[in-house]
Motif scaffolding. Structure first.
Motif, PDB file in Angstrom:
ATOM      1  N   LEU A 146     -28.684   9.459  65.300  1.00 52.18           N
ATOM      2  CA  LEU A 146     -29.302  10.686  64.823  1.00 52.18           C
ATOM      3  C   LEU A 146     -30.385  10.332  63.811  1.00 52.18           C
ATOM      4  CD1 LEU A 146     -26.155  12.910  64.083  1.00 52.18           C
ATOM      5  CD2 LEU A 146     -27.656  13.056  66.071  1.00 52.18           C
ATOM      6  N   ILE A 147     -31.567  10.884  63.983  1.00 53.64           N
ATOM      7  CA  ILE A 147     -32.640  10.758  62.998  1.00 53.64           C
ATOM      8  C   ILE A 147     -32.823  12.139  62.395  1.00 53.64           C
ATOM      9  CG2 ILE A 147     -35.054  10.193  62.604  1.00 53.64           C
ATOM     10  CD1 ILE A 147     -34.900   8.319  65.010  1.00 53.64           C
ATOM     11  N   VAL A 148     -32.474  12.276  61.120  1.00 53.29           N
ATOM     12  CA  VAL A 148     -32.388  13.587  60.472  1.00 53.29           C
ATOM     13  C   VAL A 148     -33.356  13.642  59.298  1.00 53.29           C
ATOM     14  CG1 VAL A 148     -30.852  15.217  59.314  1.00 53.29           C
ATOM     15  CG2 VAL A 148     -29.943  13.721  61.105  1.00 53.29           C
ATOM     16  N   LEU A 149     -34.112  14.726  59.206  1.00 55.17           N
ATOM     17  CA  LEU A 149     -34.958  14.974  58.039  1.00 55.17           C
ATOM     18  C   LEU A 149     -34.422  16.214  57.345  1.00 55.17           C
ATOM     19  CD1 LEU A 149     -37.483  14.171  56.392  1.00 55.17           C
ATOM     20  CD2 LEU A 149     -38.789  15.764  57.826  1.00 55.17           C
ATOM     21  N   SER A 150     -33.981  16.062  56.103  1.00 52.35           N
ATOM     22  CA  SER A 150     -33.432  17.205  55.377  1.00 52.35           C
ATOM     23  C   SER A 150     -34.543  18.153  54.957  1.00 52.35           C
ATOM     24  CB  SER A 150     -32.655  16.741  54.140  1.00 52.35           C
ATOM     25  OG  SER A 150     -33.531  16.426  53.085  1.00 52.35           O
ATOM     26  N   GLU A 151     -34.161  19.350  54.576  1.00 50.08           N
ATOM     27  CA  GLU A 151     -35.125  20.350  54.132  1.00 50.08           C
ATOM     28  C   GLU A 151     -35.909  19.877  52.915  1.00 50.08           C
ATOM     29  OE1 GLU A 151     -35.171  25.174  53.336  1.00 50.08           O
ATOM     30  OE2 GLU A 151     -33.346  24.046  52.910  1.00 50.08           O
ATOM     31  N   LYS A 152     -35.313  18.999  52.102  1.00 49.66           N
ATOM     32  CA  LYS A 152     -35.961  18.511  50.889  1.00 49.66           C
ATOM     33  C   LYS A 152     -36.625  17.153  51.070  1.00 49.66           C
ATOM     34  CE  LYS A 152     -32.941  21.141  47.808  1.00 49.66           C
ATOM     35  NZ  LYS A 152     -31.967  21.086  46.676  1.00 49.66           N
ATOM     36  N   GLY A 153     -36.752  16.689  52.319  1.00 47.01           N
ATOM     37  CA  GLY A 153     -37.531  15.479  52.580  1.00 47.01           C
ATOM     38  C   GLY A 153     -36.776  14.183  52.570  1.00 47.01           C
ATOM     39  N   LEU A 155     -34.959  11.398  54.573  1.00 44.73           N
ATOM     40  CA  LEU A 155     -34.847  10.897  55.940  1.00 44.73           C
ATOM     41  C   LEU A 155     -33.564  10.096  56.066  1.00 44.73           C
ATOM     42  CD1 LEU A 155     -36.174  10.507  58.757  1.00 44.73           C
ATOM     43  CD2 LEU A 155     -37.258   8.448  57.816  1.00 44.73           C
ATOM     44  N   MET A 156     -32.749  10.434  57.064  1.00 43.65           N
ATOM     45  CA  MET A 156     -31.473   9.753  57.265  1.00 43.65           C
ATOM     46  C   MET A 156     -31.334   9.312  58.716  1.00 43.65           C
ATOM     47  SD  MET A 156     -29.138  12.470  55.137  1.00 43.65           S
ATOM     48  CE  MET A 156     -30.257  13.838  55.432  1.00 43.65           C
ATOM     49  N   GLU A 163     -16.761  12.535  64.767  1.00 47.13           N
ATOM     50  CA  GLU A 163     -15.747  12.588  63.711  1.00 47.13           C
ATOM     51  C   GLU A 163     -16.323  13.034  62.374  1.00 47.13           C
ATOM     52  OE1 GLU A 163     -14.145   8.695  63.565  1.00 47.13           O
ATOM     53  OE2 GLU A 163     -13.268   8.778  65.581  1.00 47.13           O
ATOM     54  N   ALA A 164     -17.552  12.595  62.067  1.00 48.89           N
ATOM     55  CA  ALA A 164     -18.168  12.917  60.777  1.00 48.89           C
ATOM     56  C   ALA A 164     -19.631  12.497  60.818  1.00 48.89           C
ATOM     57  CB  ALA A 164     -17.451  12.198  59.636  1.00 48.89           C
ATOM     58  N   PHE A 165     -20.403  12.964  59.828  1.00 47.36           N
ATOM     59  CA  PHE A 165     -21.780  12.526  59.659  1.00 47.36           C
ATOM     60  C   PHE A 165     -21.747  11.185  58.953  1.00 47.36           C
ATOM     61  CE2 PHE A 165     -25.942  12.887  57.253  1.00 47.36           C
ATOM     62  CZ  PHE A 165     -26.727  12.632  58.369  1.00 47.36           C
ATOM     63  N   LYS A 166     -22.259  10.123  59.608  1.00 48.28           N
ATOM     64  CA  LYS A 166     -22.125   8.760  59.108  1.00 48.28           C
ATOM     65  C   LYS A 166     -23.493   8.093  58.968  1.00 48.28           C
ATOM     66  CE  LYS A 166     -17.565   8.181  61.257  1.00 48.28           C
ATOM     67  NZ  LYS A 166     -16.737   7.364  62.179  1.00 48.28           N
ATOM     68  N   PRO A 167     -24.238   8.383  57.870  1.00 45.27           N
ATOM     69  CA  PRO A 167     -25.553   7.752  57.676  1.00 45.27           C
ATOM     70  C   PRO A 167     -25.425   6.251  57.475  1.00 45.27           C
ATOM     71  CG  PRO A 167     -25.267   9.670  56.244  1.00 45.27           C
ATOM     72  CD  PRO A 167     -23.926   9.340  56.808  1.00 45.27           C
ATOM     73  N   ILE A 168     -26.325   5.503  58.092  1.00 42.87           N
ATOM     74  CA  ILE A 168     -26.377   4.063  57.872  1.00 42.87           C
ATOM     75  C   ILE A 168     -27.584   3.690  57.022  1.00 42.87           C
ATOM     76  CG2 ILE A 168     -25.075   3.454  59.938  1.00 42.87           C
ATOM     77  CD1 ILE A 168     -27.683   2.997  61.394  1.00 42.87           C
ATOM     78  N   SER A 169     -28.528   4.630  56.868  1.00 42.68           N
ATOM     79  CA  SER A 169     -29.656   4.429  55.956  1.00 42.68           C
ATOM     80  C   SER A 169     -30.212   5.790  55.590  1.00 42.68           C
ATOM     81  CB  SER A 169     -30.744   3.558  56.596  1.00 42.68           C
ATOM     82  OG  SER A 169     -31.268   4.182  57.746  1.00 42.68           O
ATOM     83  N   ARG A 170     -30.786   5.864  54.384  1.00 43.75           N
ATOM     84  CA  ARG A 170     -31.385   7.121  53.938  1.00 43.75           C
ATOM     85  C   ARG A 170     -32.425   6.830  52.879  1.00 43.75           C
ATOM     86  NH1 ARG A 170     -26.089  10.219  52.725  1.00 43.75           N
ATOM     87  NH2 ARG A 170     -27.518  11.954  52.324  1.00 43.75           N
ATOM     88  N   ALA A 171     -33.492   7.640  52.841  1.00 49.06           N
ATOM     89  CA  ALA A 171     -34.566   7.449  51.869  1.00 49.06           C
ATOM     90  C   ALA A 171     -35.282   8.775  51.657  1.00 49.06           C
ATOM     91  CB  ALA A 171     -35.558   6.397  52.345  1.00 49.06           C
ATOM     92  N   GLN A 172     -35.693   9.025  50.416  1.00 47.67           N
ATOM     93  CA  GLN A 172     -36.488  10.206  50.097  1.00 47.67           C
ATOM     94  C   GLN A 172     -37.933   9.883  50.443  1.00 47.67           C
ATOM     95  OE1 GLN A 172     -34.942  13.024  48.752  1.00 47.67           O
ATOM     96  NE2 GLN A 172     -36.855  14.121  49.185  1.00 47.67           N
ATOM     97  N   VAL A 173     -38.460  10.505  51.503  1.00 45.49           N
ATOM     98  CA  VAL A 173     -39.795  10.144  51.992  1.00 45.49           C
ATOM     99  C   VAL A 173     -40.836  11.219  51.728  1.00 45.49           C
ATOM    100  CG1 VAL A 173     -38.867   8.610  53.760  1.00 45.49           C
ATOM    101  CG2 VAL A 173     -39.316  11.012  54.329  1.00 45.49           C
ATOM    102  N   LEU A 174     -40.396  12.447  51.448  1.00 46.11           N
ATOM    103  CA  LEU A 174     -41.315  13.553  51.216  1.00 46.11           C
ATOM    104  C   LEU A 174     -40.750  14.492  50.162  1.00 46.11           C
ATOM    105  CD1 LEU A 174     -42.464  14.682  54.793  1.00 46.11           C
ATOM    106  CD2 LEU A 174     -43.977  13.928  52.958  1.00 46.11           C
ATOM    107  N   GLY A 175     -41.646  15.301  49.586  1.00 50.30           N
ATOM    108  CA  GLY A 175     -41.223  16.391  48.724  1.00 50.30           C
ATOM    109  C   GLY A 175     -41.572  17.714  49.382  1.00 50.30           C
ATOM    110  N   GLY A 176     -41.268  18.799  48.691  1.00 48.35           N
ATOM    111  CA  GLY A 176     -41.577  20.115  49.236  1.00 48.35           C
ATOM    112  C   GLY A 176     -40.596  20.526  50.314  1.00 48.35           C
ATOM    113  N   VAL A 201     -42.814   6.067  58.513  1.00 49.09           N
ATOM    114  CA  VAL A 201     -41.840   5.093  58.029  1.00 49.09           C
ATOM    115  C   VAL A 201     -41.641   4.031  59.115  1.00 49.09           C
ATOM    116  CG1 VAL A 201     -39.497   4.749  57.188  1.00 49.09           C
ATOM    117  CG2 VAL A 201     -40.701   6.892  56.692  1.00 49.09           C
ATOM    118  N   ASP A 202     -41.907   2.779  58.772  1.00 58.45           N
ATOM    119  CA  ASP A 202     -41.800   1.689  59.732  1.00 58.45           C
ATOM    120  C   ASP A 202     -40.340   1.292  59.933  1.00 58.45           C
ATOM    121  OD1 ASP A 202     -42.020  -0.566  61.317  1.00 58.45           O
ATOM    122  OD2 ASP A 202     -43.615  -1.482  60.137  1.00 58.45           O
TER     123      ASP A 202
END
Length: 206
Positions: A146-153, A155-156, A163-176, A201-202
């Motif tokens: 899953l490649i997910v972008l939250s409402e607050k920017g 990226l996960m 079974e559950a949401f299991k992020p393996i990486s996450r970073a704040q890439v945007l604001g707004g 994001v590379d």
């Protein structure tokens, strides 16, 4: 051919094959419809009326079954479009897509229910898990993740799990405010916010 006088919805036409012919399915103001691309002949239709006539999320096809969902507390459901009239399999409020569409993977729907990310069983509408940190975000699937972008920017990237949401990486890439679905292309994930800022994001691993 033309679509006639009916008022449009907000979803993108989704192409698919039926009996060797190309067709598209989409939501209009108060219905979900499929037509042949060649001549516009209507293949099926079923009513989908919402309080504000906002049917923005794209329908999701699995065989002869279609999942459709709308926000503003309306909900979603699965319908068998091979039956005449179209047969409802289930309908509930467990997945209310206001604008971003669900993704179907291995018999499960992943999408944003109003303000939280959820996983549902396609055949029954049962909720497997919910994740509130995403808000009115969006997602796509690639390479079993899953490649997910939250409402607050934020990226996960997460392993697909029922079974559950299991992020393996996450970073704040945007604001707004970020309501646009992230896009993966050529080893980069492109993200955009509401004022038009775009980041790449590379993730190519080189």
């Amino acid at each position: 051919w033309t679509s006639g006088p009916e008022q449009a919805g907000y979803s993108t036409p989704v192409p698919y094959d039926v009996s060797g012919e190309r067709a598209v399915m989409f939501t209009i103001k108060q219905d979900v419809v499929a037509v042949k691309i060649k001549d516009g002949k209507e293949l099926w239709r079923f009513p989908w009326k919402t309080d504000y006539d906002v049917n923005a999320a794209d329908p999701v096809l699995a065989g002869t079954k279609v999942f459709v969902s709308s926000g503003y507390n309306h909900g979603g459901g699965v319908f068998d479009v091979s039956a005449q009239p179209v047969k409802k399999i289930w309908e509930n409020k467990n997945m209310r897509n206001q604008f971003n569409s669900c993704v179907l993977w291995a018999g499960h729907l992943y999408g944003v229910d109003e303000k939280e990310l959820r996983c549902l069983v396609f055949d029954t509408g049962e909720v497997k898990w919910s994740e509130k940190s995403v808000g009115k975000g969006s997602l796509m699937v690639a390479d079993g993740k899953l490649i997910v972008l939250s409402e607050k920017g934020e990226l996960m990237v997460a392993e697909i799990s029922t079974e559950a949401f299991k992020p393996i990486s996450r970073a704040q890439v945007l604001g707004g405010k970020c309501w646009t679905t992230p896009v993966l292309a050529n080893g980069k994930i492109y993200c955009r916010n509401a004022v038009g800022d775009v980041v790449a994001v590379d993730v190519g691993g080189k």
